[in-house]
Design a protein around this motif. Structure first.
Motif, PDB file in Angstrom:
ATOM      1  N   ARG B  56      40.249  12.815  56.125  1.00  0.00           N
ATOM      2  CA  ARG B  56      39.018  13.494  56.544  1.00  0.00           C
ATOM      3  C   ARG B  56      39.236  14.995  56.685  1.00  0.00           C
ATOM      4  O   ARG B  56      38.337  15.787  56.408  1.00  0.00           O
ATOM      5  CB  ARG B  56      38.558  12.925  57.886  1.00  0.00           C
ATOM      6  CG  ARG B  56      38.017  11.529  57.759  1.00  0.00           C
ATOM      7  CD  ARG B  56      37.992  10.835  59.110  1.00  0.00           C
ATOM      8  NE  ARG B  56      37.140   9.659  59.013  1.00  0.00           N
ATOM      9  CZ  ARG B  56      35.916   9.616  59.503  1.00  0.00           C
ATOM     10  NH1 ARG B  56      35.425  10.622  60.172  1.00  0.00           N
ATOM     11  NH2 ARG B  56      35.171   8.546  59.332  1.00  0.00           N
ATOM     12  N   SER B  59      39.113  16.540  53.123  1.00  0.00           N
ATOM     13  CA  SER B  59      37.828  16.595  52.417  1.00  0.00           C
ATOM     14  C   SER B  59      36.730  17.261  53.235  1.00  0.00           C
ATOM     15  O   SER B  59      35.586  17.288  52.817  1.00  0.00           O
ATOM     16  CB  SER B  59      37.394  15.193  52.003  1.00  0.00           C
ATOM     17  OG  SER B  59      37.209  14.389  53.151  1.00  0.00           O
ATOM     18  N   VAL B  85      34.056  19.227  47.500  1.00  0.00           N
ATOM     19  CA  VAL B  85      34.006  18.309  46.365  1.00  0.00           C
ATOM     20  C   VAL B  85      33.916  19.092  45.052  1.00  0.00           C
ATOM     21  O   VAL B  85      34.437  18.665  44.019  1.00  0.00           O
ATOM     22  CB  VAL B  85      32.840  17.298  46.518  1.00  0.00           C
ATOM     23  CG1 VAL B  85      31.498  17.985  46.458  1.00  0.00           C
ATOM     24  CG2 VAL B  85      32.931  16.189  45.488  1.00  0.00           C
ATOM     25  N   HIS B  91      36.678  11.968  47.496  1.00  0.00           N
ATOM     26  CA  HIS B  91      37.206  11.161  48.594  1.00  0.00           C
ATOM     27  C   HIS B  91      36.495   9.803  48.579  1.00  0.00           C
ATOM     28  O   HIS B  91      35.280   9.747  48.686  1.00  0.00           O
ATOM     29  CB  HIS B  91      36.936  11.932  49.902  1.00  0.00           C
ATOM     30  CG  HIS B  91      37.411  11.232  51.146  1.00  0.00           C
ATOM     31  ND1 HIS B  91      37.490  11.860  52.360  1.00  0.00           N
ATOM     32  CD2 HIS B  91      37.826   9.965  51.375  1.00  0.00           C
ATOM     33  CE1 HIS B  91      37.926  11.018  53.282  1.00  0.00           C
ATOM     34  NE2 HIS B  91      38.124   9.850  52.707  1.00  0.00           N
ATOM     35  N   PRO B  93      35.887   6.935  50.805  1.00  0.00           N
ATOM     36  CA  PRO B  93      36.119   6.764  52.238  1.00  0.00           C
ATOM     37  C   PRO B  93      36.547   5.342  52.612  1.00  0.00           C
ATOM     38  O   PRO B  93      36.374   4.398  51.835  1.00  0.00           O
ATOM     39  CB  PRO B  93      34.778   7.112  52.868  1.00  0.00           C
ATOM     40  CG  PRO B  93      33.771   6.878  51.808  1.00  0.00           C
ATOM     41  CD  PRO B  93      34.460   7.093  50.497  1.00  0.00           C
ATOM     42  N   ARG B 158      31.706   6.155  42.240  1.00  0.00           N
ATOM     43  CA  ARG B 158      30.884   7.229  42.808  1.00  0.00           C
ATOM     44  C   ARG B 158      31.714   8.501  42.974  1.00  0.00           C
ATOM     45  O   ARG B 158      31.251   9.610  42.707  1.00  0.00           O
ATOM     46  CB  ARG B 158      30.343   6.771  44.162  1.00  0.00           C
ATOM     47  CG  ARG B 158      29.383   7.733  44.798  1.00  0.00           C
ATOM     48  CD  ARG B 158      28.827   7.189  46.084  1.00  0.00           C
ATOM     49  NE  ARG B 158      29.869   6.985  47.078  1.00  0.00           N
ATOM     50  CZ  ARG B 158      29.666   6.463  48.281  1.00  0.00           C
ATOM     51  NH1 ARG B 158      28.463   6.060  48.629  1.00  0.00           N
ATOM     52  NH2 ARG B 158      30.662   6.310  49.128  1.00  0.00           N
TER      53      ARG B 158
ATOM     54  N   LEU C 188      30.793  14.318  51.579  1.00  0.00           N
ATOM     55  CA  LEU C 188      31.677  13.986  50.454  1.00  0.00           C
ATOM     56  C   LEU C 188      30.923  14.013  49.133  1.00  0.00           C
ATOM     57  O   LEU C 188      31.520  14.097  48.065  1.00  0.00           O
ATOM     58  CB  LEU C 188      32.298  12.597  50.648  1.00  0.00           C
ATOM     59  CG  LEU C 188      33.091  12.377  51.927  1.00  0.00           C
ATOM     60  CD1 LEU C 188      33.655  10.972  51.957  1.00  0.00           C
ATOM     61  CD2 LEU C 188      34.215  13.396  52.027  1.00  0.00           C
ATOM     62  N   GLY C 190      28.896  16.311  48.443  1.00  0.00           N
ATOM     63  CA  GLY C 190      28.537  17.701  48.208  1.00  0.00           C
ATOM     64  C   GLY C 190      27.186  18.075  48.763  1.00  0.00           C
ATOM     65  O   GLY C 190      26.569  19.035  48.321  1.00  0.00           O
TER      66      GLY C 190
END
Lengths: 328, 245, 295
Positions: B56, B59, B85, B91, B93, B158, C188, C190
């Motif tokens: 965490r 990112s 990103v 990342h 998660p 993703r 994450l 963006g």
């Protein structure tokens, strides 16, 4: 010990107020503050456990209109009428609270469901205008010579009502303290932290929540009845509906939701603020030559928002937090 | 593939003396590590060692309390967290965290949200569908209704939509049935075969050491050991403490 | 009971149902805006109806005072309320994000007080009418439909459809739906959550502005007009499941019919009482909203 002496002196000073020549206007403001303080204390006994009700306008309305309607239409003395109206409010709370708590309606949902309740009561009062006077308001019929009557609980002399209101307010504080020191407090605090976990260690979640809700509703209904007996006039906008429900919550949060005198401080702040604004604006009228209607509430609204953003623990809560370093 | 990790190449991602935590709680105490381009690196360690916090912190999900994270020479503290990103760091998660009430394809679409990625959306979608043909089959299914393994594929997909330079994976095998765990590690091998750099956090030590080049051992917020995966796999201490054989 | 059935089959009742349907369109638009904001930002704007009220004033001033034609006047109102929504977010909501729900409710409740009273201060308490009458047309011999209601319904329906396409087809729409499902990981992807909140607030404000234009065709504006439909919109959103756009859409039409029917058989207030009672009962059957998905 010092604390108790201080409280005793404070109580004596408060009792002495009407006998030392305080002008009637100030006595009036103090009575209003005491009645609302009691109502706000009634809300805070449940509000402090995260049960944010926006429906207390409904209980207030039931108390006020119930008592007045029973007196005018059934000739029933408020000595009987007030307990009946309180019981009705308690029943209403039970009726709504039970399914709410059983089905775990919490947070935003609880606030909005209760909001609907206060709206229902307001709309019913308006809709039954043949009996309640609708949005124009309603007056309990005066009784006896010159409006003074023990049977009808009508006291045109402000001193009498002041002492009654003072007594009621003190009872409110005693109730607050009793709740604060009861086992239920620990149960309810556990529930507000984690409902499932409390249920698993044997806390009767629904029952505890119902108990505090009914207590709170009954107190608020009593405040409604008191308000009606004092002002001898009620209207849907002054004792029910969203406006009043929000006002109750605001005042408590402004004063401090977790302290005994928080609701009272909230009542003082909001009522004095509203009065000061109202009077000064009346003076501005002379200055500008027109009446800036709404300016008082505009400032009031801004101050409420500022309160919520900058003093989320309330005035008293923040002061105490600073003095005693409490983090709660 | 492992050949690219030869010494001398400047590391892609460097953590230097990173401290981080939540509120008053500190989870990382001066962690330093690096990942070179093309490498696969694992961070292993017991529950609560700070592995997820580490991911965490890289990112941008939490702010650093101290130290630096540098990606290809750029300090990430100088980049807005949501722009990380766009630096090429994706990342995946912990617990996959798909959008359960959106279809697979919509989940992938959100992965392309940042404006620079939108132009490449069609190409990346094609890439992900080629890598995971199962996802193409399930493109219109709600993500929340898929099996755990499929959800993990979707979550990786993703992350790959942003065409990242380095992929951070947080416990990809957690909560999955043993057969599916096998499949997930197969997936990681496949991704590596495309030359993607990977930093992976895992509790399944034996499995993960077989797919990475190097590993760090994180305990109570500090790095205790580091070394080549093969050496760690052979180490008696590590075996006894974390593999349980 | 004879009169009841007489009433039930009278043409006036059919007209009532039709009016309910048309009113439902505007309610659907209102609940869409509020739901969108709740879904994305997780804050209930208690003052939502007051934004609509200011939008109605904007239409009135642009059209009746400054003499703009109706369409540009509506555009002005929509933009003004969109801006207001954005300002509300930046000035108030942004400070209470992540705070206890009670503080969020109260902060927007304070804004409700503020907007009502500043409207009283600036505009006074008179009822103002935009005074645009589109007339009505006849469907059968006895049934008339007001054109302004029909126009309002059509525009509301088109807007709801447009929002649906926006949410399902665009990147921004996908992000808006995604953030209501998992707030934390949007970074994450963006997504700058604060920017998304600002955009959503402006869209929600714009929808309130559009609703204001449609309501101004049918109703007079005064500072407290929000009270007449504000609580109703909250009930609709809760009954449909807060943040559930489709549920809110269906609930809007159910409520509109309840009110129309109630007020047909008794008074307008009883229509509202009926709707609120149904709401409370419905909450006990399905606490998460009638149309909420099972989690």
């Amino acid at each position: 010990m010092n604390r108790q002496i201080l409280m005793g002196l404070g109580a004596i000073a408060l009792i002495a107020v009407p006998f030392i020549g305080v002008p009637p206007y100030w006595l009036h403001i103090m009575i209003v503050i005491l009645i609302w303080s009691f109502a706000y204390t009634g809300w805070s006994v449940m509000g402090r456990f995260g049960l944010v009700s926006l429906g207390h306008g409904a209980f207030m309305g039931i108390g006020a209109y119930g008592t007045a309607l029973l007196w005018n239409h059934a000739g029933m003395s408020p000595w009987l009428g007030i307990p009946i109206a309180m019981a009705l409010a308690g029943l209403f709370a039970l009726l709504v609270g039970y399914p709410c708590f059983k089905y775990r309606i919490v947070g935003h949902y609880f606030a909005l469901v209760t909001l609907a309740l206060s709206e229902i009561v307001r709309q019913v009062i308006v809709a039954t205008r043949d009996h309640t006077g609708g949005s124009l308001g309603y007056t309990p019929e005066p009784h006896g010579g010159e409006g003074y009557s023990i049977v009808a609980l009508q006291f045109p002399e402000k001193t009498h009502f002041y002492l009654i209101a003072l007594g009621v307010w003190m009872v409110g504080l005693i109730i607050w303290r009793a709740v604060d020191r009861s086992m239920s407090r620990y149960a309810l605090e556990a529930i507000s932290e984690d409902e499932d976990a409390s249920a698993s260690v044997g806390v009767e979640v629904t029952k505890e929540k119902l108990k505090i809700t009914v207590l709170s509703a009954v107190m608020t209904a009593f405040a409604g009845a008191m308000y009606c007996q004092y002002q001898m006039f009620v209207s849907p906008d002054t004792v029910s509906g969203i406006g009043i429900s929000l006002q109750i919550v605001f005042a408590v949060v402004a004063g401090g939701i977790y302290t005994r005198f928080g609701p009272t401080v909230g009542a003082i702040i909001t009522i004095v603020l509203a009065e000061v604004l109202r009077i000064n604006i009346a003076e501005l009228e002379g200055l500008f030559g027109f009446k800036p209607a709404g300016l008082d509430n505009t400032i009031y609204g801004i101050m409420l928002v500022l309160f919520i953003i900058f003093l989320p623990k309330g005035v008293l809560g923040s002061i105490q937090g600073r003095l005693f370093g409490r983090s709660a | 593939m492992t050949g690219q990790a030869s010494s001398g190449a400047a590391p892609m991602l460097v953590l230097d003396d990173v401290t981080a935590g939540y509120g008053d709680f500190q989870a990382l105490f001066g962690v330093s590590l690096d990942v070179k381009a093309g490498e696969a690196v694992a961070v292993i360690g017991p529950n609560g060692a700070g592995k997820s916090t580490l991911m965490r912190a890289i990112s941008g999900m939490i702010l650093l309390k101290g130290g630096t994270v540098v990606m290809e020479g750029q300090r990430l503290s100088e980049v807005a967290p949501h722009k990380i990103v766009e630096m090429g760091i994706a990342h995946v998660p912990e617990n996959r965290r798909l959008f359960p009430r959106m279809s697979v394809e919509e989940n992938l679409r959100v992965g392309s949200f940042a404006p620079p990625f939108r132009a490449k959306y069609a190409d990346r979608l094609e890439f992900v569908y080629t890598l995971f043909p199962r996802m193409k089959e399930r493109r219109n299914q709600l993500a929340g209704t898929m099996s755990g393994g499929e959800q993990q594929m979707c979550a990786i997909g993703r992350a790959l939509m942003s065409d990242p330079k380095i992929l951070l994976m947080d416990e990809p095998s957690a909560g999955l049935a043993p057969v599916i765990v096998q499949q997930v590690f197969e997936l990681i091998r496949k991704i590596r075969a495309d030359g993607l750099t990977v930093l992976i956090v895992e509790q399944n030590v034996q499995q993960v050491l077989k797919v990475v080049d190097r590993a760090y051992l994180l305990e109570a917020g500090t790095i205790r050991h580091s070394g080549l995966a093969a050496d760690l796999l052979g180490s008696e201490d590590i075996r006894r403490a974390y593999i349980g054989v | 009971m004879e009169t009841f059935f007489d009433n039930l089959f009278s043409v006036f009742f059919i007209e009532t149902l039709l009016n309910g349907l048309l009113y439902g369109g505007v309610l659907a638009l209102l609940s869409l805006g509020l739901n969108l904001i709740f879904g994305v930002i997780d804050v209930v704007w208690i003052c939502y109806a007051e934004l609509v009220m200011l939008g109605m004033y904007a239409v009135y001033f642009a059209h009746n005072v400054y003499g703009l034609p109706m369409l540009p006047a509506c555009a002005v109102a929509i933009l003004a309320v969109a801006l207001l929504g954005y300002i509300l977010h930046r000035v108030v909501i942004a400070h209470v994000l992540g705070k206890a729900p009670i503080n969020q409710l109260l902060a927007t409740g304070g804004v409700l007080f503020f907007l009502q009273s500043i409207a009283t201060l600036i505009f006074g308490v008179e009822f103002l009418s935009v005074g645009v009458s589109l007339g009505s047309f006849q469907i059968t011999e006895d049934i008339y439909v007001s054109k302004s209601q029909l126009v309002a319904f059509i525009i509301a329906a088109v807007t709801v459809l447009g929002m649906y396409l926006f949410l399902s087809r665009s990147y921004m729409g996908a992000a808006i739906r995604a953030i209501s499902q998992d707030r934390e990981i949007m970074i994450l992807m963006g997504v700058d959550a604060n920017r998304l909140y600002g955009i959503t607030s402006a869209i929600g404000g714009g929808l309130a502005g559009l609703a204001a234009c449609l309501l101004a065709l049918q109703f007079d504006v005064h500072p407290f007009v929000g009270i007449s439909f504000g609580p109703l919109v909250f009930m609709i959103c809760v009954m449909g499941g807060l943040g559930n756009l489709v549920g809110g859409f269906i609930a809007a039409f159910v409520f509109a019919q309840l009110i129309a029917t109630g007020s047909y058989f008794a008074d307008l207030e009883w229509g509202a009482v009926l709707a609120f009672c149904v709401f409370v009962i419905a909450m006990f059957i399905r606490p998460e909203g009638l149309f909420a998905r099972k989690s």
